[in-house]
Design a protein around this motif. Sequence first.
Motif, short mmCIF file in Angstrom:
data_model
loop_
_atom_site.label_atom_id
_atom_site.label_comp_id
_atom_site.label_asym_id
_atom_site.label_seq_id
_atom_site.Cartn_x
_atom_site.Cartn_y
_atom_site.Cartn_z
N LEU A 264 -0.14 -17.50 -21.48
CA LEU A 264 -0.13 -16.32 -22.09
C LEU A 264 0.60 -15.40 -21.58
CD1 LEU A 264 -4.30 -16.16 -22.35
CD2 LEU A 264 -2.48 -16.65 -24.19
N ALA A 265 0.99 -15.26 -20.49
CA ALA A 265 1.89 -14.42 -20.00
C ALA A 265 3.61 -14.56 -20.39
CB ALA A 265 1.99 -14.14 -18.49
N LEU A 266 3.75 -15.87 -20.18
CA LEU A 266 5.14 -16.20 -20.77
C LEU A 266 5.07 -16.09 -22.32
CD1 LEU A 266 5.52 -19.43 -18.96
CD2 LEU A 266 6.58 -17.34 -18.33
N PHE A 267 4.31 -15.89 -22.98
CA PHE A 267 4.01 -15.99 -24.59
C PHE A 267 4.37 -14.31 -24.75
CE2 PHE A 267 1.89 -14.95 -28.52
CZ PHE A 267 2.87 -15.55 -29.38
N VAL A 268 3.71 -13.40 -23.99
CA VAL A 268 3.77 -12.07 -24.44
C VAL A 268 5.07 -11.79 -23.81
CG1 VAL A 268 2.91 -9.89 -23.37
CG2 VAL A 268 1.29 -11.83 -24.01
N THR A 269 5.66 -12.36 -22.86
CA THR A 269 7.04 -11.67 -22.41
C THR A 269 8.23 -12.26 -23.64
OG1 THR A 269 6.43 -12.17 -20.09
CG2 THR A 269 8.79 -11.87 -20.61
N TYR A 270 8.07 -13.45 -24.06
CA TYR A 270 8.79 -14.05 -24.97
C TYR A 270 8.89 -12.94 -26.27
CZ TYR A 270 10.86 -17.25 -28.45
OH TYR A 270 11.49 -17.64 -29.37
N VAL A 271 7.63 -12.79 -26.62
CA VAL A 271 7.54 -11.90 -27.98
C VAL A 271 8.33 -10.65 -27.74
CG1 VAL A 271 6.00 -10.83 -29.47
CG2 VAL A 271 5.37 -13.25 -28.78
N ALA A 272 8.19 -9.96 -26.61
CA ALA A 272 8.47 -8.67 -26.22
C ALA A 272 9.86 -8.59 -26.26
CB ALA A 272 8.05 -8.21 -25.01
N ILE A 273 10.55 -9.82 -25.41
CA ILE A 273 12.14 -9.98 -25.65
C ILE A 273 12.61 -9.97 -27.19
CG2 ILE A 273 13.97 -11.46 -24.85
CD1 ILE A 273 12.18 -11.92 -22.25
N GLU A 274 12.04 -10.95 -27.70
CA GLU A 274 12.54 -11.24 -29.00
C GLU A 274 12.32 -10.26 -30.29
OE1 GLU A 274 14.45 -13.78 -30.10
OE2 GLU A 274 14.47 -14.42 -27.90
N LYS A 275 11.54 -9.26 -29.92
CA LYS A 275 11.20 -8.29 -30.99
C LYS A 275 12.39 -7.53 -31.33
CE LYS A 275 7.95 -4.68 -32.19
NZ LYS A 275 6.77 -3.74 -31.66
N LYS A 276 12.55 -7.24 -32.77
CA LYS A 276 13.87 -6.51 -33.11
C LYS A 276 13.18 -5.08 -33.52
CE LYS A 276 16.37 -10.47 -34.79
NZ LYS A 276 17.08 -11.10 -36.02
N THR A 277 14.32 -4.16 -33.14
CA THR A 277 13.95 -2.76 -33.54
C THR A 277 15.03 -2.31 -34.34
OG1 THR A 277 15.15 -2.00 -31.58
CG2 THR A 277 12.62 -2.28 -31.44
N PHE A 278 14.71 -1.28 -35.20
CA PHE A 278 15.78 -0.72 -36.22
C PHE A 278 15.90 0.67 -35.88
CE2 PHE A 278 14.33 -4.68 -38.04
CZ PHE A 278 15.31 -5.51 -38.35
N ASP A 279 17.01 1.28 -36.33
CA ASP A 279 17.29 2.76 -36.22
C ASP A 279 16.52 3.49 -37.29
OD1 ASP A 279 18.73 2.30 -33.87
OD2 ASP A 279 20.79 2.34 -34.97
N LYS A 280 15.82 4.49 -36.84
CA LYS A 280 15.24 5.21 -37.88
C LYS A 280 16.01 6.03 -38.89
CE LYS A 280 10.90 5.32 -35.48
NZ LYS A 280 9.84 6.28 -34.83
N LYS A 281 15.68 6.13 -40.20
CA LYS A 281 16.66 7.01 -40.99
C LYS A 281 15.91 8.22 -41.44
CE LYS A 281 19.19 3.25 -43.10
NZ LYS A 281 19.65 2.59 -44.39
N PHE A 282 16.70 9.34 -41.29
CA PHE A 282 16.16 10.70 -41.45
C PHE A 282 16.31 11.16 -42.90
CE2 PHE A 282 16.40 10.24 -36.87
CZ PHE A 282 14.81 10.83 -36.57
N ALA A 283 15.82 11.90 -43.51
CA ALA A 283 16.12 12.49 -44.90
C ALA A 283 17.41 13.22 -44.70
CB ALA A 283 15.04 13.34 -45.55
#
Length: 239
Positions: free
Chosen positions: A25-44
């Motif tokens: 479970l610990a390895l799975f949570v670590t892998y998901v955290a590493i592979e998660k992608k984030t995108f820059d937020k756009k403002f109006a």
Amino acid sequence: MNIKKNPKSNLENYNKIFMQIGLVLALFVTYVAIEKKTFDKKFADLGAITMNADMEEEIPITERVEPEQPKAPPPPTPEKIEVVEDEKEVEETIIETTETDETEAVEVEEIEEIEEEEEVIEDVPFTIIEEAPVFPGCRGNKEQLKKCFSRKVQKHYSRKFDANLPNELGIAPGRKRILMQFLIDENGNITEIKSRAPHPRLEKEVSRVLKLLPKMKPGRQRGRNVPVRYSFRVRLDVE
């Protein structure tokens, strides 16, 4: 009566399984955290902002006021100049000539002749004389003549002095000193003999010996014969 436990209900048998499940479970949570992608937020789009108008300030125009300097007082008015007529007669001064007429006799004051006093040169020490007195038989340059003079005087003293006199006078044994001084005058003669010894008889003996010195060639200073003072000392060993 003892209560019997079912071996299947003992949880210690499942420790390894629980630990493996927790690790997975610990390895799975670590892998998901590493592979998660984030995108820059756009403002109006807020549109163009113009701040130049706000930044411009109205600056009042000021004029430089120079301080008033005190005015210099006007120059004084010149005094009234009176014109005076030149009515006074100027007397002319007549300059007499200093030239003499050949026909006139010229009076000449008598010139008194003043006899120049001869410069008296005091005796000069032997160590600083320009040309030292010359002992008969000495030759060479100035330095060699000085050394020869001292050597000849000491040799003369050793030959003429009575070496047995101290023992006859009963002088205490030991090393004694005798100081001697004499003057070689402008003609090369030996004068003004002085001595200091442990006994008066020794002083007389020293005077006798020095009077037997031969006539020297006089010393010279600034091209003139001058008296030269010579002094020396000897050691006397009394047994």
